[in-house]
Write a protein that holds these residues in place. Sequence first.
Motif, mmCIF file in Angstrom:
data_model
loop_
_atom_site.group_PDB
_atom_site.id
_atom_site.type_symbol
_atom_site.label_atom_id
_atom_site.label_comp_id
_atom_site.label_asym_id
_atom_site.label_seq_id
_atom_site.Cartn_x
_atom_site.Cartn_y
_atom_site.Cartn_z
ATOM 1 N N ASP A 167 9.620 0.749 9.641
ATOM 2 C CA ASP A 167 9.146 2.175 10.377
ATOM 3 C C ASP A 167 7.752 1.953 10.759
ATOM 4 O O ASP A 167 7.342 2.909 11.689
ATOM 5 N N LEU A 168 6.982 1.032 10.617
ATOM 6 C CA LEU A 168 5.647 1.220 11.051
ATOM 7 C C LEU A 168 5.270 0.060 12.167
ATOM 8 O O LEU A 168 4.220 -0.047 12.486
ATOM 9 N N LEU A 169 6.351 -0.522 12.456
ATOM 10 C CA LEU A 169 6.231 -1.603 13.631
ATOM 11 C C LEU A 169 5.416 -0.895 14.887
ATOM 12 O O LEU A 169 4.445 -1.595 15.366
ATOM 13 N N ALA A 200 -7.898 9.597 9.253
ATOM 14 C CA ALA A 200 -6.433 9.498 9.556
ATOM 15 C C ALA A 200 -5.980 8.188 9.081
ATOM 16 O O ALA A 200 -6.764 7.218 8.951
ATOM 17 N N TYR A 201 -4.654 8.357 8.760
ATOM 18 C CA TYR A 201 -4.060 7.073 8.318
ATOM 19 C C TYR A 201 -4.334 5.811 9.225
ATOM 20 O O TYR A 201 -4.747 4.710 8.549
ATOM 21 N N ASN A 202 -4.162 5.863 10.704
ATOM 22 C CA ASN A 202 -4.491 4.787 11.289
ATOM 23 C C ASN A 202 -5.972 4.164 11.277
ATOM 24 O O ASN A 202 -6.075 2.786 11.186
ATOM 25 N N LEU A 206 -3.225 -4.699 -4.093
ATOM 26 C CA LEU A 206 -2.668 -3.236 -3.942
ATOM 27 C C LEU A 206 -3.361 -2.162 -3.536
ATOM 28 O O LEU A 206 -4.757 -2.242 -4.106
ATOM 29 N N ARG A 207 -2.906 -1.188 -2.942
ATOM 30 C CA ARG A 207 -3.796 -0.230 -2.365
ATOM 31 C C ARG A 207 -3.042 1.123 -2.360
ATOM 32 O O ARG A 207 -1.684 0.997 -2.293
ATOM 33 N N ILE A 208 -3.544 2.191 -3.075
ATOM 34 C CA ILE A 208 -3.132 3.383 -3.197
ATOM 35 C C ILE A 208 -3.379 4.433 -1.917
ATOM 36 O O ILE A 208 -4.594 4.765 -1.788
ATOM 37 N N ASP A 209 -2.640 4.604 -1.053
ATOM 38 C CA ASP A 209 -2.992 5.433 0.278
ATOM 39 C C ASP A 209 -2.880 6.773 -0.134
ATOM 40 O O ASP A 209 -1.738 7.584 0.154
ATOM 41 N N ASP A 210 -3.781 7.277 -0.714
ATOM 42 C CA ASP A 210 -3.730 8.875 -1.402
ATOM 43 C C ASP A 210 -4.807 9.635 -0.651
ATOM 44 O O ASP A 210 -5.382 10.451 -0.971
ATOM 45 N N ALA A 217 0.868 -1.097 0.033
ATOM 46 C CA ALA A 217 -0.183 -0.108 0.045
ATOM 47 C C ALA A 217 1.163 1.388 0.104
ATOM 48 O O ALA A 217 1.090 1.965 1.134
ATOM 49 N N PRO A 218 1.229 1.568 -1.173
ATOM 50 C CA PRO A 218 2.283 2.811 -1.060
ATOM 51 C C PRO A 218 1.518 4.205 -1.054
ATOM 52 O O PRO A 218 0.347 4.309 -1.417
ATOM 53 N N SER A 219 2.071 5.071 -0.529
ATOM 54 C CA SER A 219 1.453 6.529 -0.586
ATOM 55 C C SER A 219 2.367 7.266 -1.712
ATOM 56 O O SER A 219 3.363 7.154 -1.916
ATOM 57 N N PRO A 220 1.358 7.764 -2.655
ATOM 58 C CA PRO A 220 1.775 8.437 -3.893
ATOM 59 C C PRO A 220 2.358 9.564 -3.744
ATOM 60 O O PRO A 220 1.969 10.597 -4.508
ATOM 61 N N ALA A 236 -7.818 4.509 8.305
ATOM 62 C CA ALA A 236 -7.866 4.071 6.987
ATOM 63 C C ALA A 236 -7.465 2.783 6.604
ATOM 64 O O ALA A 236 -7.931 1.921 6.130
ATOM 65 N N VAL A 237 -6.277 2.655 7.282
ATOM 66 C CA VAL A 237 -5.465 1.314 6.846
ATOM 67 C C VAL A 237 -6.366 0.091 7.619
ATOM 68 O O VAL A 237 -6.347 -0.554 6.841
ATOM 69 N N VAL A 238 -6.797 0.308 8.671
ATOM 70 C CA VAL A 238 -7.367 -0.747 9.324
ATOM 71 C C VAL A 238 -8.862 -0.909 8.651
ATOM 72 O O VAL A 238 -9.099 -2.089 8.408
HETATM 73 N N1 GLU Z 1 0.905 3.883 2.825
HETATM 74 C C1 GLU Z 1 1.910 3.762 4.068
HETATM 75 C C2 GLU Z 1 3.167 4.234 3.671
HETATM 76 O O1 GLU Z 1 3.469 4.272 2.258
HETATM 77 C C3 GLU Z 1 1.779 2.337 4.533
HETATM 78 C C4 GLU Z 1 0.571 1.615 4.827
HETATM 79 C C5 GLU Z 1 0.785 0.349 5.502
HETATM 80 O O2 GLU Z 1 1.589 -0.589 5.028
HETATM 81 O O3 GLU Z 1 0.221 -0.158 6.681
HETATM 82 O O4 GLU Z 1 4.139 4.274 4.601
#
Ligand code: GLU
Length: 306
Positions: free
Chosen positions: A200-202, A178-180, A43-47, A12-15, A182-184
């Motif tokens: 970095d997301l641990l 918020a990111y947290n 695949l997901r685009i975190d936009d 899930a990349p951030s574009p 949306a991801v969930v």
């Molecule tokens: N979109 C996030 C990033 O690029 C990752 C989200 C996730 O993997 O939970 O950092």
Amino acid sequence: MVPHPRGAGRYAPSPSSDLHLGNLRTAVVAWLMARTSGRDFLLRIDDLDVERSRVDVAERQLADLAALGLDHDREVMWQSERADAYTAALASLDTYECFCTRREIADAVRAPHQQPDAYPGTCADLTEAERAERRRERPAALRVRAHGVQHTVTDLWAGEVTGCVDDFVVRRNDGTAAYNLAVVVDDAAVGVDQVIRGADLLNSSPRQAWLAEQLGHRAPTYGHAGLAVTADGRRLAKRDGAVTLADLAEVGVDTADVLGQVAVSLDLATPGEAVTAETLRSRFDPAVRPGPWIVGEGAGPVRGRR
Ligand code: GLU
């Protein structure tokens, strides 16, 4: 969108900028983990961040993943199209309005047991009159009431990770999820039960696993892969030279070379060996932790085989 009984992994990349070697490697690991466990790979685009997200960057990210041979199942999900799902999830949570600025949060006095970055609870118990007054000054973010619980996740490679869940933001004060959150919500909506991403997301995973449970879902399995770093130990960044597929192609390193170097970094190939994603799949051992990758060691990413 119906969760599939096979389960799914995802990338899930951030574009905001093109994928660099570290991102590409994480994507390879996520794909290998999904494919070797019989899961779909999504695949997901975190936009959600409208200021930093660009459609052309997202399209290039998808093209780069395809060029590496990382095929995916189902349609690509775009977070910018998911506002209704986030609104529905928010309605089911115990939330409160927060008017704090970053500065106020940084300056707040915390109880001795609170983590330095935890929200200190300033707006947790405002009266309706106080809220009405603060609303005139600035729009509110929404925070979820978590009561400072401790939550533990078991990372596939890092083992048990316990974090204190503070009252984190679930809707930003511009109205966006918020990111947290949306991801969930997104992972649960499509049956993602394996989240492989960068180390970095641990530290976000205890909060996210806790939130998944609040929303009535089973938290996914997490695996956090080591990041790409420079020889002096910094996280790889765009300024570190040719680190994207496009930049590397310009200096004579083609996509196959890049996949080969990612494979070497994962101990799945010898330097200079020609590999495909399928070759890596047949060699991959999910039990082996993908540690950090010191880019520039050995063959180095900016030198091709030619
Ligand atoms: N979109 C996030 C990033 O690029 C990752 C989200 C996730 O993997 O939970 O950092």
